[in-house]
Design a protein around this motif. Sequence first.
Motif, PDB file in Angstrom:
ATOM      1  N   THR A  45     -18.662  51.911  -4.264  1.00  0.00           N
ATOM      2  CA  THR A  45     -19.091  51.849  -5.211  1.00  0.00           C
ATOM      3  C   THR A  45     -18.096  50.120  -5.358  1.00  0.00           C
ATOM      4  O   THR A  45     -17.137  49.239  -4.539  1.00  0.00           O
ATOM      5  N   ALA A  46     -18.809  49.269  -5.880  1.00  0.00           N
ATOM      6  CA  ALA A  46     -18.009  48.084  -6.649  1.00  0.00           C
ATOM      7  C   ALA A  46     -17.174  47.926  -8.080  1.00  0.00           C
ATOM      8  O   ALA A  46     -17.274  48.532  -8.766  1.00  0.00           O
ATOM      9  N   TRP A  47     -15.467  47.848  -7.362  1.00  0.00           N
ATOM     10  CA  TRP A  47     -15.427  47.641  -8.613  1.00  0.00           C
ATOM     11  C   TRP A  47     -14.754  46.315  -9.634  1.00  0.00           C
ATOM     12  O   TRP A  47     -14.391  45.613  -8.668  1.00  0.00           O
ATOM     13  N   LEU A  48     -16.052  45.900 -10.239  1.00  0.00           N
ATOM     14  CA  LEU A  48     -15.773  44.997 -10.592  1.00  0.00           C
ATOM     15  C   LEU A  48     -14.465  44.364 -11.662  1.00  0.00           C
ATOM     16  O   LEU A  48     -14.278  43.237 -11.876  1.00  0.00           O
ATOM     17  N   GLN A  49     -13.609  45.266 -12.363  1.00  0.00           N
ATOM     18  CA  GLN A  49     -12.876  44.805 -12.981  1.00  0.00           C
ATOM     19  C   GLN A  49     -11.830  45.318 -12.092  1.00  0.00           C
ATOM     20  O   GLN A  49     -11.158  46.319 -12.052  1.00  0.00           O
ATOM     21  N   SER A 107     -10.483  42.498  -6.606  1.00  0.00           N
ATOM     22  CA  SER A 107     -11.118  40.791  -5.699  1.00  0.00           C
ATOM     23  C   SER A 107     -12.014  41.052  -4.425  1.00  0.00           C
ATOM     24  O   SER A 107     -11.695  42.693  -4.592  1.00  0.00           O
ATOM     25  N   PRO A 108     -13.277  39.882  -4.035  1.00  0.00           N
ATOM     26  CA  PRO A 108     -13.830  40.462  -3.634  1.00  0.00           C
ATOM     27  C   PRO A 108     -13.632  41.118  -2.035  1.00  0.00           C
ATOM     28  O   PRO A 108     -14.053  41.880  -1.227  1.00  0.00           O
ATOM     29  N   LYS A 109     -12.419  40.814  -1.723  1.00  0.00           N
ATOM     30  CA  LYS A 109     -11.671  41.611  -0.672  1.00  0.00           C
ATOM     31  C   LYS A 109     -10.978  42.843  -0.435  1.00  0.00           C
ATOM     32  O   LYS A 109     -11.523  43.719   0.074  1.00  0.00           O
ATOM     33  N   GLN A 110     -10.787  43.113  -2.147  1.00  0.00           N
ATOM     34  CA  GLN A 110      -9.707  44.884  -2.277  1.00  0.00           C
ATOM     35  C   GLN A 110     -10.931  45.469  -2.010  1.00  0.00           C
ATOM     36  O   GLN A 110     -11.404  46.402  -2.035  1.00  0.00           O
ATOM     37  N   PRO A 138     -11.977  50.775  -2.815  1.00  0.00           N
ATOM     38  CA  PRO A 138     -13.453  52.503  -2.918  1.00  0.00           C
ATOM     39  C   PRO A 138     -13.849  52.811  -2.231  1.00  0.00           C
ATOM     40  O   PRO A 138     -14.155  52.704  -0.928  1.00  0.00           O
ATOM     41  N   PRO A 139     -13.293  54.002  -2.073  1.00  0.00           N
ATOM     42  CA  PRO A 139     -13.163  54.974  -1.020  1.00  0.00           C
ATOM     43  C   PRO A 139     -15.289  55.083  -0.590  1.00  0.00           C
ATOM     44  O   PRO A 139     -15.885  55.033  -1.510  1.00  0.00           O
TER      45      PRO A 139
END
Length: 213
Positions: A60-64, A67-70, A75-76
């Motif tokens: 999943t992308a966590w937009l909140q 960072s893009p790198k994180q 996210p698992p």
Amino acid sequence: MAEPNTVADLVKHMQAAVDIPVTVKHRIGIDDFDSYEFMVDFVEKVAAAGCTRFIVHARTAWLQGLSPKQNREIPPLRYEDVYRLKQDFPQFDIEINGGIDTVKDIEAHLQHVDGVMIGRAFYHNPYLLAETNSLWNEPAPKRSDILAQLYPYMEAQIAKGEALPTMTRHYLGLFQGLTGARKWRQALSGKPQLTIDDIKRAADEVLLLNPDA
Ligand SMILES: Cc1cc2nc3c(=O)[nH]c(=O)nc-3n(C[C@H](O)[C@H](O)[C@H](O)COP(=O)(O)O)c2cc1C
């Protein structure tokens, strides 16, 4: 992914403009929209616009707050969701992506999906790309053979005005995991005046330490 209809519209227009297949790379979800059903809804809408090939980064992308790198690390990974997508849509070409870094893992994923996309692992360890030859029952070329092909390529590119470090930065990891890997990396890094002879000398040194490489 928050706007599947917009993506579908984009796919439709792009597909109308080109003769090659338009593919979509996406994640398994975004923020709280991370259910399997959410991804299926996205894929169905985009497929209705003419896309049949999906490359799925199994996070999943966590937009909140990330960072893009994180977002490429934290996210698992949920590979099962991508496998399930292939099961539910066998007619589509489903490729898996995210955190895959060995040939063994590639082979395991290929039992479930049509393809595997590799990002960072090839970048950190470009020789892994050679090792994937085993998937086609082909031997991996030796690093010395790869380098032998690389030198004339570099010469040709330099003649066209390309800078050597622009090329060598992609080969810093060529000896990853072997004795002398760091020496090789250091010989190539941070040297604006680097020459092909410097590279050949550095390669010969590391190859002496790893005659079978
Ligand atoms: C420096 C860098 C830039 C990236 N830029 C993009 C991009 O523009 N679009 C995209 O879909 N993915 C981008 N990615 C993500 C990769 O395509 C891939 O999904 C991600 O790295 C996970 O795969 P991996 O674990 O094999 O690296 C980028 C990755 C890296 C390391």
